[in-house]
Design a protein around this motif. Structure first.
Motif, PDB file in Angstrom:
ATOM      1  N   LEU A  47      -9.825   1.745  -1.286  1.00  0.00           N
ATOM      2  CA  LEU A  47      -9.799   1.118  -2.600  1.00  0.00           C
ATOM      3  C   LEU A  47      -9.432  -0.355  -2.432  1.00  0.00           C
ATOM      4  O   LEU A  47      -8.487  -0.681  -1.704  1.00  0.00           O
ATOM      5  N   TYR A  48     -10.163  -1.231  -3.133  1.00  0.00           N
ATOM      6  CA  TYR A  48      -9.974  -2.675  -2.981  1.00  0.00           C
ATOM      7  C   TYR A  48      -9.807  -3.330  -4.348  1.00  0.00           C
ATOM      8  O   TYR A  48     -10.390  -2.880  -5.340  1.00  0.00           O
ATOM      9  N   THR A  49      -9.010  -4.404  -4.376  1.00  0.00           N
ATOM     10  CA  THR A  49      -8.901  -5.174  -5.617  1.00  0.00           C
ATOM     11  C   THR A  49     -10.186  -5.959  -5.811  1.00  0.00           C
ATOM     12  O   THR A  49     -10.767  -6.460  -4.846  1.00  0.00           O
ATOM     13  N   HIS A  50     -10.593  -6.081  -7.063  1.00  0.00           N
ATOM     14  CA  HIS A  50     -11.905  -6.676  -7.329  1.00  0.00           C
ATOM     15  C   HIS A  50     -11.910  -8.181  -7.123  1.00  0.00           C
ATOM     16  O   HIS A  50     -12.900  -8.755  -6.683  1.00  0.00           O
ATOM     17  N   ILE A  51     -10.807  -8.846  -7.423  1.00  0.00           N
ATOM     18  CA  ILE A  51     -10.790 -10.304  -7.348  1.00  0.00           C
ATOM     19  C   ILE A  51     -10.681 -10.788  -5.900  1.00  0.00           C
ATOM     20  O   ILE A  51     -11.475 -11.605  -5.431  1.00  0.00           O
ATOM     21  N   GLU A  54      -8.784  -7.415  -1.431  1.00  0.00           N
ATOM     22  CA  GLU A  54      -7.702  -6.884  -0.598  1.00  0.00           C
ATOM     23  C   GLU A  54      -7.694  -5.360  -0.658  1.00  0.00           C
ATOM     24  O   GLU A  54      -7.801  -4.771  -1.732  1.00  0.00           O
ATOM     25  N   LYS A  55      -7.551  -4.728   0.510  1.00  0.00           N
ATOM     26  CA  LYS A  55      -7.513  -3.271   0.546  1.00  0.00           C
ATOM     27  C   LYS A  55      -6.157  -2.775   0.061  1.00  0.00           C
ATOM     28  O   LYS A  55      -5.112  -3.282   0.465  1.00  0.00           O
ATOM     29  N   MET A  56      -6.190  -1.778  -0.817  1.00  0.00           N
ATOM     30  CA  MET A  56      -4.969  -1.216  -1.366  1.00  0.00           C
ATOM     31  C   MET A  56      -4.342  -0.243  -0.374  1.00  0.00           C
ATOM     32  O   MET A  56      -5.036   0.346   0.460  1.00  0.00           O
ATOM     33  N   PRO A  57      -3.002  -0.062  -0.451  1.00  0.00           N
ATOM     34  CA  PRO A  57      -2.381   0.978   0.375  1.00  0.00           C
ATOM     35  C   PRO A  57      -2.955   2.345   0.006  1.00  0.00           C
ATOM     36  O   PRO A  57      -3.437   2.542  -1.115  1.00  0.00           O
ATOM     37  N   LEU A  58      -2.900   3.288   0.944  1.00  0.00           N
ATOM     38  CA  LEU A  58      -3.376   4.638   0.647  1.00  0.00           C
ATOM     39  C   LEU A  58      -2.624   5.226  -0.550  1.00  0.00           C
ATOM     40  O   LEU A  58      -3.199   5.919  -1.393  1.00  0.00           O
ATOM     41  N   SER A  59      -1.317   4.966  -0.610  1.00  0.00           N
ATOM     42  CA  SER A  59      -0.497   5.460  -1.707  1.00  0.00           C
ATOM     43  C   SER A  59       0.376   4.319  -2.213  1.00  0.00           C
ATOM     44  O   SER A  59       0.931   3.556  -1.407  1.00  0.00           O
ATOM     45  N   PHE A  60       0.476   4.198  -3.533  1.00  0.00           N
ATOM     46  CA  PHE A  60       1.223   3.071  -4.086  1.00  0.00           C
ATOM     47  C   PHE A  60       1.755   3.385  -5.481  1.00  0.00           C
ATOM     48  O   PHE A  60       1.241   4.245  -6.196  1.00  0.00           O
ATOM     49  N   PHE A  61       2.824   2.676  -5.837  1.00  0.00           N
ATOM     50  CA  PHE A  61       3.342   2.677  -7.198  1.00  0.00           C
ATOM     51  C   PHE A  61       2.698   1.514  -7.945  1.00  0.00           C
ATOM     52  O   PHE A  61       2.388   0.479  -7.339  1.00  0.00           O
ATOM     53  N   SER A  67      -2.349  -5.906 -19.099  1.00  0.00           N
ATOM     54  CA  SER A  67      -3.689  -5.675 -19.646  1.00  0.00           C
ATOM     55  C   SER A  67      -4.451  -4.682 -18.765  1.00  0.00           C
ATOM     56  O   SER A  67      -4.312  -3.482 -18.919  1.00  0.00           O
ATOM     57  N   TYR A  68      -5.230  -5.172 -17.785  1.00  0.00           N
ATOM     58  CA  TYR A  68      -6.020  -4.261 -16.957  1.00  0.00           C
ATOM     59  C   TYR A  68      -6.189  -4.814 -15.551  1.00  0.00           C
ATOM     60  O   TYR A  68      -5.987  -6.002 -15.301  1.00  0.00           O
ATOM     61  N   LYS A  69      -6.544  -3.909 -14.624  1.00  0.00           N
ATOM     62  CA  LYS A  69      -6.837  -4.303 -13.252  1.00  0.00           C
ATOM     63  C   LYS A  69      -8.165  -3.662 -12.838  1.00  0.00           C
ATOM     64  O   LYS A  69      -8.418  -2.509 -13.179  1.00  0.00           O
ATOM     65  N   ASP A  70      -8.986  -4.412 -12.108  1.00  0.00           N
ATOM     66  CA  ASP A  70     -10.270  -3.918 -11.630  1.00  0.00           C
ATOM     67  C   ASP A  70     -10.214  -3.645 -10.130  1.00  0.00           C
ATOM     68  O   ASP A  70      -9.630  -4.419  -9.362  1.00  0.00           O
ATOM     69  N   PHE A  71     -10.823  -2.527  -9.732  1.00  0.00           N
ATOM     70  CA  PHE A  71     -10.874  -2.110  -8.332  1.00  0.00           C
ATOM     71  C   PHE A  71     -12.305  -1.697  -7.995  1.00  0.00           C
ATOM     72  O   PHE A  71     -13.121  -1.469  -8.892  1.00  0.00           O
ATOM     73  N   TYR A  72     -12.587  -1.583  -6.708  1.00  0.00           N
ATOM     74  CA  TYR A  72     -13.815  -0.911  -6.300  1.00  0.00           C
ATOM     75  C   TYR A  72     -13.498  -0.025  -5.098  1.00  0.00           C
ATOM     76  O   TYR A  72     -12.586  -0.300  -4.315  1.00  0.00           O
ATOM     77  N   SER A  73     -14.235   1.055  -4.998  1.00  0.00           N
ATOM     78  CA  SER A  73     -14.018   2.003  -3.908  1.00  0.00           C
ATOM     79  C   SER A  73     -15.284   2.121  -3.072  1.00  0.00           C
ATOM     80  O   SER A  73     -16.394   1.927  -3.571  1.00  0.00           O
ATOM     81  N   LYS A 101       6.421  -5.643 -12.913  1.00  0.00           N
ATOM     82  CA  LYS A 101       5.324  -5.622 -13.895  1.00  0.00           C
ATOM     83  C   LYS A 101       4.053  -6.187 -13.268  1.00  0.00           C
ATOM     84  O   LYS A 101       4.085  -7.198 -12.575  1.00  0.00           O
ATOM     85  N   ASN A 102       2.944  -5.484 -13.456  1.00  0.00           N
ATOM     86  CA  ASN A 102       1.626  -5.880 -12.923  1.00  0.00           C
ATOM     87  C   ASN A 102       1.570  -5.851 -11.390  1.00  0.00           C
ATOM     88  O   ASN A 102       0.618  -6.370 -10.801  1.00  0.00           O
ATOM     89  N   GLN A 103       2.576  -5.243 -10.744  1.00  0.00           N
ATOM     90  CA  GLN A 103       2.628  -5.224  -9.286  1.00  0.00           C
ATOM     91  C   GLN A 103       2.157  -3.884  -8.721  1.00  0.00           C
ATOM     92  O   GLN A 103       2.283  -2.846  -9.354  1.00  0.00           O
ATOM     93  N   ILE A 104       1.620  -3.951  -7.510  1.00  0.00           N
ATOM     94  CA  ILE A 104       1.286  -2.778  -6.706  1.00  0.00           C
ATOM     95  C   ILE A 104       2.277  -2.731  -5.547  1.00  0.00           C
ATOM     96  O   ILE A 104       2.426  -3.711  -4.815  1.00  0.00           O
ATOM     97  N   ILE A 105       2.996  -1.616  -5.416  1.00  0.00           N
ATOM     98  CA  ILE A 105       4.032  -1.502  -4.389  1.00  0.00           C
ATOM     99  C   ILE A 105       3.698  -0.341  -3.460  1.00  0.00           C
ATOM    100  O   ILE A 105       3.574   0.801  -3.913  1.00  0.00           O
ATOM    101  N   SER A 106       3.530  -0.637  -2.181  1.00  0.00           N
ATOM    102  CA  SER A 106       3.215   0.408  -1.209  1.00  0.00           C
ATOM    103  C   SER A 106       4.331   1.440  -1.163  1.00  0.00           C
ATOM    104  O   SER A 106       5.515   1.091  -1.122  1.00  0.00           O
ATOM    105  N   VAL A 107       3.960   2.707  -1.152  1.00  0.00           N
ATOM    106  CA  VAL A 107       4.948   3.790  -1.039  1.00  0.00           C
ATOM    107  C   VAL A 107       5.758   3.627   0.244  1.00  0.00           C
ATOM    108  O   VAL A 107       6.977   3.861   0.259  1.00  0.00           O
ATOM    109  N   GLU A 108       5.104   3.216   1.326  1.00  0.00           N
ATOM    110  CA  GLU A 108       5.790   3.062   2.603  1.00  0.00           C
ATOM    111  C   GLU A 108       6.923   2.047   2.532  1.00  0.00           C
ATOM    112  O   GLU A 108       7.945   2.181   3.212  1.00  0.00           O
ATOM    113  N   ASP A 109       6.761   1.021   1.710  1.00  0.00           N
ATOM    114  CA  ASP A 109       7.779  -0.021   1.595  1.00  0.00           C
ATOM    115  C   ASP A 109       9.028   0.472   0.880  1.00  0.00           C
ATOM    116  O   ASP A 109      10.096  -0.135   1.000  1.00  0.00           O
TER     117      ASP A 109
END
Length: 265
Positions: A47-51, A54-61, A67-73, A101-109
């Protein structure tokens, strides 16, 4: 597939959603705010952020969204979304919800390898129901050690806003809580990440969205907007687009709704 948690976890977890994609094609997806925070668990998702791409972590909070966030897989995937009550992320991370707020936090972190067994189960295509049952045990054990009573006021205010379908004034909240508008705003931003006004607007929008999705058939958009507490249809459309990036009619035309606030574009 959507499942509710056991009763004792309902004050902290709204529901679980299991999603899978068996196609290899690239898919564009949008997650927009519903007032909740949450956890995405996956063992094999690209999974990647659209803007930024950047590749997203496998698992994240994910924290509260403005508002909204766009991704592509890319390729096949399966994921389990744990949709939290909005204040649970504050309890889980021991951090101000405003800061994430509006953050993606890796579960591993945050939790190191504590959720790795669940990721591996999803990778090996275990029955989602069994994974959810084990997560219920995990969260139950966590809450026995970690829960205080500091969130009680916020929980009560959230329930009050939900009861009134988001149509509440600052004065009504002051009267209900006995707190000043500024004091309540600080508490809300610490536990939920957004102000009571913003949260109320999100709940009102989703009340309208719920009526729209039910498709009563005898009410037009203007009538539904009045029922949801909007002054006029233009106010609704502006609020809807700010939060989802779409107009109500564009949302209705969206064919693949993975969840009410997670759609394929």
């Amino acid at each position: 597939m959507q499942l509710t948690p056991p009763k004792h976890l309902a004050p902290f977890i709204r529901h679980y959603i299991f999603l899978e994609n068996s196609e290899k094609d690239l898919r564009n997806m949008r997650l927009f705010t519903d007032g909740s925070t949450g956890l995405i668990l996956s063992g094999d998702m690209a999974l990647y952020t659209h803007i930024s791409g950047e590749k997203m972590p496998l698992s994240f909070f994910y924290g509260a969204l403005s508002s909204y966030k766009d991704f592509y897989s890319e390729g096949k995937f399966s994921l389990l979304a744990v949709v939290f009550q909005p204040y649970f992320l504050n309890i889980l991370l021991k951090a101000s919800a405003k800061e994430v707020k509006n953050q993606i936090i890796s579960v591993e972190d945050v939790l190191q390898n504590k959720l790795e067994p669940f990721q591996e189960s999803l990778f090996h295509q275990a029955d989602p129901g069994s994974v959810i049952n084990r997560l219920n045990i995990f969260f139950t054990a966590f809450l026995k050690k970690e829960t205080g009573s500091g969130y009680d006021t916020i929980k009560a205010v959230q329930h009050y806003i939900l009861q009134h379908k988001g149509s509440v004034s600052s004065k009504a909240l002051e009267k209900f809580t006995g707190y000043s508008e500024r004091h309540l705003e600080r508490k809300f931003e610490n536990y939920i990440g957004v102000s009571p006004k913003k949260y109320s607007n999100i709940i009102r929008l989703h009340y309208f969205l719920n009526m729209l999705n039910r498709g009563t058939g005898h009410e037009n958009m203007t009538a539904l907007s009045y029922r949801a507490g909007y002054a006029d249809q233009s106010h609704l459309i502006r609020e809807f687009k700010n939060n989802t990036g779409l107009t109500p009619k564009q949302y209705l035309k969206t064919e693949n709704k993975l969840a009410v606030n997670f759609i394929e574009l």
